[in-house]
Write an enzyme that holds these catalytic residues in place. Sequence first.
Site, PDB file in Angstrom:
ATOM      1  N   ASP A 209       0.828  -1.146   0.032  1.00 51.05           N
ATOM      2  CA  ASP A 209      -0.151   0.006   0.168  1.00 51.05           C
ATOM      3  C   ASP A 209       0.822   1.361   0.007  1.00 51.05           C
ATOM      4  O   ASP A 209       1.897   1.332   0.703  1.00 51.05           O
ATOM      5  CB  ASP A 209      -1.056  -0.079   1.345  1.00 51.05           C
ATOM      6  CG  ASP A 209      -1.904   0.901   1.233  1.00 51.05           C
ATOM      7  OD1 ASP A 209      -2.786   1.127   0.382  1.00 51.05           O
ATOM      8  OD2 ASP A 209      -1.874   2.067   2.112  1.00 51.05           O
ATOM      9  N   GLU A 264       9.904 -17.693  -5.615  1.00 52.68           N
ATOM     10  CA  GLU A 264       8.560 -17.447  -6.310  1.00 52.68           C
ATOM     11  C   GLU A 264       7.493 -16.565  -5.420  1.00 52.68           C
ATOM     12  O   GLU A 264       6.328 -16.529  -5.821  1.00 52.68           O
ATOM     13  CB  GLU A 264       7.795 -18.734  -6.585  1.00 52.68           C
ATOM     14  CG  GLU A 264       8.728 -19.589  -7.649  1.00 52.68           C
ATOM     15  CD  GLU A 264       7.939 -20.738  -7.981  1.00 52.68           C
ATOM     16  OE1 GLU A 264       6.608 -20.956  -7.970  1.00 52.68           O
ATOM     17  OE2 GLU A 264       8.781 -21.769  -8.567  1.00 52.68           O
TER      18      GLU A 264
HETATM   19  C1  GLC Z   1      -4.046   3.119  -0.763  1.00 57.07           C
HETATM   20  C2  GLC Z   1      -5.339   2.174  -0.733  1.00 57.07           C
HETATM   21  C3  GLC Z   1      -6.468   2.940  -0.124  1.00 57.07           C
HETATM   22  C4  GLC Z   1      -6.256   3.486   1.225  1.00 57.07           C
HETATM   23  C5  GLC Z   1      -4.966   4.252   1.344  1.00 57.07           C
HETATM   24  C6  GLC Z   1      -4.392   4.333   2.508  1.00 57.07           C
HETATM   25  O1  GLC Z   1      -4.327   4.008  -1.630  1.00 57.07           O
HETATM   26  O2  GLC Z   1      -5.627   1.615  -1.958  1.00 57.07           O
HETATM   27  O3  GLC Z   1      -7.746   2.377  -0.195  1.00 57.07           O
HETATM   28  O4  GLC Z   1      -7.487   4.551   1.610  1.00 57.07           O
HETATM   29  O5  GLC Z   1      -3.792   3.730   0.493  1.00 57.07           O
HETATM   30  O6  GLC Z   1      -3.985   3.183   2.998  1.00 57.07           O
END
Ligand code: GLC
Length: 543
Positions: A209, A264
């Site tokens: 993320d 992998e």
């Molecule tokens: C990313 C996620 C999103 C989230 C943000 C903060 O962009 O895809 O859904 O709100 O990060 O974690």
Amino acid sequence: MTAVHEWWRDAVIYQIYPRSFADGNGDGIGDFSGIIHRLPALRELGVDAIWFSPFYVSPQNDAGYDVADYCDIDPLFGTLDDFDAMMAEANRLGLRVIVDVVPNHTSSEHVWFRAALAAAPGSAERERYIFRNGKGENGELPPNNWKSMFGGPAWTRTINDDGTSGQWYLHLFDTSQPDLNWENNDVLEYFDDVFRFWMKRGVSGFRIDVAHALRKQAGLPDWGDDGEIKNIGPGGTVAPAWEQPETHDIFRRWLRVLREHSDETMLCAEAWVNPPSELAKWVRPDEMQQAFNFVYCYAEWAPAPQRTVIDQSLDAFGAVGAASTWVLSNHDIIRAASRLSLPYPEGGAYDLIPGLVFDEALGRRRARAAAMVMLSLPGAAYIYQGEELGLPEVIDINPLERQDPTFARTNGERLGRDGCRVQIPWEQDKPAYGFSETGKSWITQPAIFGKLARDAQQGDATSFLEHYRHLLSVRRQHGLGAGSLTWNATARDDVLSYTVNDVTVIVNFGTEPYAIPAGEIIAASASGISSQLGTDQAVWIVA
Ligand code: GLC
Ligand code: CA
């Protein structure tokens, strides 16, 4: 030594957004027991792997992207045993599993953040986050002008035990998502163990993320006049919250941790980085293996922008020896079947603003053709749950049901992302369209989801679902994901044509019909296409 199987280079990966996929216990929120039961449908669709958006312990202030415990399952979704049962079923079906890791911030409910609030300024506990004294005579002003991605300030001031105001902490997203300090060794070591934990449970990869946010520019300087960090500055410069060169050392460290376990296992970056030549740095050989190509996702549906982004992507990723990772939708983006009908620049909007009007027929027509482009391009591709059903963005949502923090933090000026997160329909005639036996759902599904339900589309050759299934099967048969692309000359500027392996793809962006050259049509974006390609139509042909 056996050659590494770099499965991620041409895989098709299906994104499950757990709260909206399938509800097993009838409380209106999707969960693992619901998911297990529906996995065979994904095997039938023909994908190679599944990416799960977060299911970890979380107060759910940002739908699970606010993690309070990275190594346990939120009771909403089940237990670790349920996760293991899901893994076993995925293995049985031959589906790999990728989980989401959220390293930029924790939830404010994480034990570390609670300890940090309880500890003094300058303590080891506070060092794991980004605490600063405020500006102004009494520290009453935030340390810099940055705005949160969800609206409002990116800093929140703490309150001391005696009721007086204390330091401020940084949160690029919601107040309840404090940013971690990636210069801190505890943080580095902790996430190594998070990866190890999930690898032992059998996962094949991690989606990272906001990977471009981990390190911030030293000194945390102000950004422009308004602190809108999502905006690009003069000369294409990005805000000091993003893309710091030191971030790459973190990725290199993670890859070493992954390789202790297996050759992998892979990392996929969610990195909002432009242009593709910059993004390609995220997938250099000793860093990550995939990075979502959002430049492609947001490219205008017109011949020149499409050709340019495809060329730039293949060149840039090719130059570092990586494949491109194509994507048309996810849980943050207006659904493709609606978005593609928007003119620019709205068509590239991050989330919904009130007043946008979609042309559903146009959007669907383009989305069917866009799928033929995406799934024929060399590289990997992601499909977001419901994309294969042609689900539209849901606009008409009761404000009380809206949960994206963006909506509240902007007082409704931005509607946020709930409209692409509505529960997907499985059976036309069942309560909540088969999402939940009790008929409960955390957002009310619109009536149109009935005829878009999976069972209503199944077996109907003209449906979106059968279109996707067919494309995936032909893609596999012809090895398109692992192919290479050559452009073909066409008689017109508004028609694009390229060949991957033995398959030629033709897309007509223009208003005039285009005569399809000789060959056998093996896939088409609409039924009845034989000799002429109409507006926004596409075909795959073999000579
Ligand atoms: C990313 C996620 C999103 C989230 C943000 C903060 O962009 O895809 O859904 O709100 O990060 O974690
Ligand atoms: Ca449930």
